[in-house]
Design a protein around this motif. Structure first.
Motif, short mmCIF file in Angstrom:
data_model
loop_
_atom_site.label_atom_id
_atom_site.label_comp_id
_atom_site.label_asym_id
_atom_site.label_seq_id
_atom_site.Cartn_x
_atom_site.Cartn_y
_atom_site.Cartn_z
N ALA A 5 -0.16 -7.97 -15.01
CA ALA A 5 0.58 -7.69 -13.77
C ALA A 5 0.87 -6.16 -13.64
N ILE A 6 0.66 -5.61 -12.64
CA ILE A 6 0.95 -4.22 -12.28
C ILE A 6 2.25 -4.27 -11.28
N VAL A 7 3.33 -3.56 -11.62
CA VAL A 7 4.34 -3.42 -10.85
C VAL A 7 4.55 -2.07 -10.45
N THR A 8 4.62 -1.70 -9.16
CA THR A 8 4.87 0.03 -8.93
C THR A 8 6.33 0.00 -8.55
N GLY A 9 6.83 1.37 -8.91
CA GLY A 9 8.21 1.51 -9.05
C GLY A 9 9.05 0.96 -9.66
N GLU A 20 10.60 -6.83 -16.25
CA GLU A 20 11.25 -7.75 -17.41
C GLU A 20 10.80 -9.13 -17.23
N ARG A 21 10.92 -9.91 -16.02
CA ARG A 21 10.68 -11.30 -15.53
C ARG A 21 9.41 -11.63 -16.09
N LEU A 22 8.48 -10.84 -15.54
CA LEU A 22 6.93 -11.33 -15.65
C LEU A 22 6.60 -11.10 -17.37
N LYS A 24 8.69 -11.76 -19.62
CA LYS A 24 9.12 -13.29 -20.24
C LYS A 24 8.36 -14.23 -19.87
N ASP A 25 7.62 -14.16 -18.58
CA ASP A 25 6.74 -15.32 -18.39
C ASP A 25 5.37 -15.15 -18.81
N GLY A 26 5.11 -14.09 -19.85
CA GLY A 26 4.25 -14.08 -20.66
C GLY A 26 2.93 -13.16 -20.22
N PHE A 27 3.25 -12.23 -19.14
CA PHE A 27 2.34 -11.14 -18.48
C PHE A 27 2.49 -10.02 -19.65
N LYS A 28 1.30 -9.61 -19.77
CA LYS A 28 1.07 -8.01 -19.85
C LYS A 28 1.48 -7.15 -18.59
N ASN A 231 13.25 -13.88 -9.60
CA ASN A 231 12.90 -15.26 -9.78
C ASN A 231 11.86 -15.56 -8.75
N LEU A 232 12.11 -15.05 -7.48
CA LEU A 232 11.05 -15.33 -6.47
C LEU A 232 9.91 -14.73 -6.81
N VAL A 233 9.72 -13.59 -7.38
CA VAL A 233 8.56 -12.89 -7.58
C VAL A 233 7.75 -13.62 -8.83
#
Ligand SMILES: NC(=O)C1=CN([C@@H]2O[C@H](COP(=O)(O)OP(=O)(O)OC[C@H]3O[C@@H](n4cnc5c(N)ncnc54)[C@H](O)[C@@H]3O)[C@@H](O)[C@H]2O)C=CC1
Ligand SMILES: CC(=O)C(C)=O
Length: 258
Positions: A5-9, A20-22, A24-28, A231-233
């Motif tokens: 996942a890429i997260v801007t800002g 941080e949540r992603l 935890k969900d197992g994403f790089k 949680n929603l994302v």
């Protein structure tokens, strides 16, 4: 294989909470921000916790920077699966005083930034031949227009509109495009909004009062935490949301009803 996942800002604020949540969900996760010092600090902090992350400096309002962001993500992790267009800025100005420079500054980042991020992500998903998820930062301000937040609200309405159009055009590639619409979260953005609203109140408001006035309207009686947004994302980034596209979903504790 871990998803990417890429997260801007994402050096601070809601973007950091989402990253941080992603993780935890197992994403790089590819962190991205215009603020290099804070980005480096956050990247090191998350790496020290064992996360598989890199940080890429850039400005979402630059198409070239966004292209570079995807290139860096792919060269480091091999592919991308989720792109979160989170970066955004605020503006607080009485309507009669809004100037062209404010409109240009806010639209360049909030609107152009979201469009460019969606374009570079979609092109990469199509090249990969994979499904993909694009998730945009909208706001309650993308559903309702608030006083002295005219430029910001218009930019978030535009984000909602582009979310709809992109979802319609990209669905044939199995790319979903959705938006999260937070309410009132106490990040640096709201610190700036509070200070600006006080400045424009002609002495009628004290520091903290604008934030308190806005939060007073929340049915669940507390302001939003980054984890509420994350949680929603997290759901929108997961396979559980595969049949949802073109939606701008409110997460505001009960403030704006649509
Ligand atoms: N804080 C709130 O209550 C709400 C925020 N939002 C939206 O959520 C998103 C995140 O908001 P916050 O975390 O509160 O903001 P923030 O201002 O606290 O953090 C935003 C981050 O984005 C970065 N950034 C700013 N301009 C950038 C650019 N041109 N390119 C790359 N990075 C850039 C900043 O350096 C910062 O790290 C924004 O799109 C905002 O409009 C929506 C609804 C409510
Ligand atoms: C910061 C924000 O999105 C507001 C005031 O709705």
């Amino acid at each position: 294989m871990s998803k990417v996942a890429i997260v801007t800002g994402s050096a601070a604020g809601l973007g950091k909470g989402i990253a941080e949540r992603l993780i935890k969900d197992g994403f790089k996760v590819v962190l991205h921000d215009i603020n290099e010092a804070v980005l480096n600090k956050t990247t090191e902090e998350l790496k020290a916790q064992g996360a598989d992350v890199i940080g890429v400096v850039g400005d979402v309002s630059s198409y070239d920077d966004q292209e570079n962001l995807v290139k860096r993500a792919v060269s480091e992790f091999g592919q991308i699966d989720v792109f979160v267009n989170n970066a955004g800025i605020d503006a607080v100005t009485p309507f009669l005083k809004i100037e062209a420079s404010e409109l240009e500054r806010v639209f360049k980042i909030n609107v152009n930034g979201t469009v460019f991020g969606t374009q570079v992500a979609a092109k990469q998903f199509i090249k990969q031949g994979s499904k993909g998820k694009i998730i945009n930062a909208c706001s309650i301000a993308g559903h309702e227009s608030f006083e002295i937040l005219g430029t910001y609200c218009a930019s978030k309405h535009a984000v909602r509109s582009f979310t709809h159009t992109a979802a319609k055009e990209l669905a044939k590639h199995q790319i979903t495009v959705n938006a999260y619409c937070p309410g009132i979260a106490k990040t640096e953005m709201w610190d700036r909004i509070d200070a600006a609203m006080v400045k424009h109140s002609d002495g009628k408001l004290q520091p903290g009062e604008p934030f308190a006035n806005y939060t007073a309207g929340i049915a669940l009686q507390r302001y939003q935490q980054p984890s509420d947004v994350a949680n929603l994302v997290s759901f929108l980034a997961s396979d559980e949301s595969d049949y949802i596209t073109g939606q701008a979903i409110l997460t505001d504790g009960g403030l704006v009803y649509r």
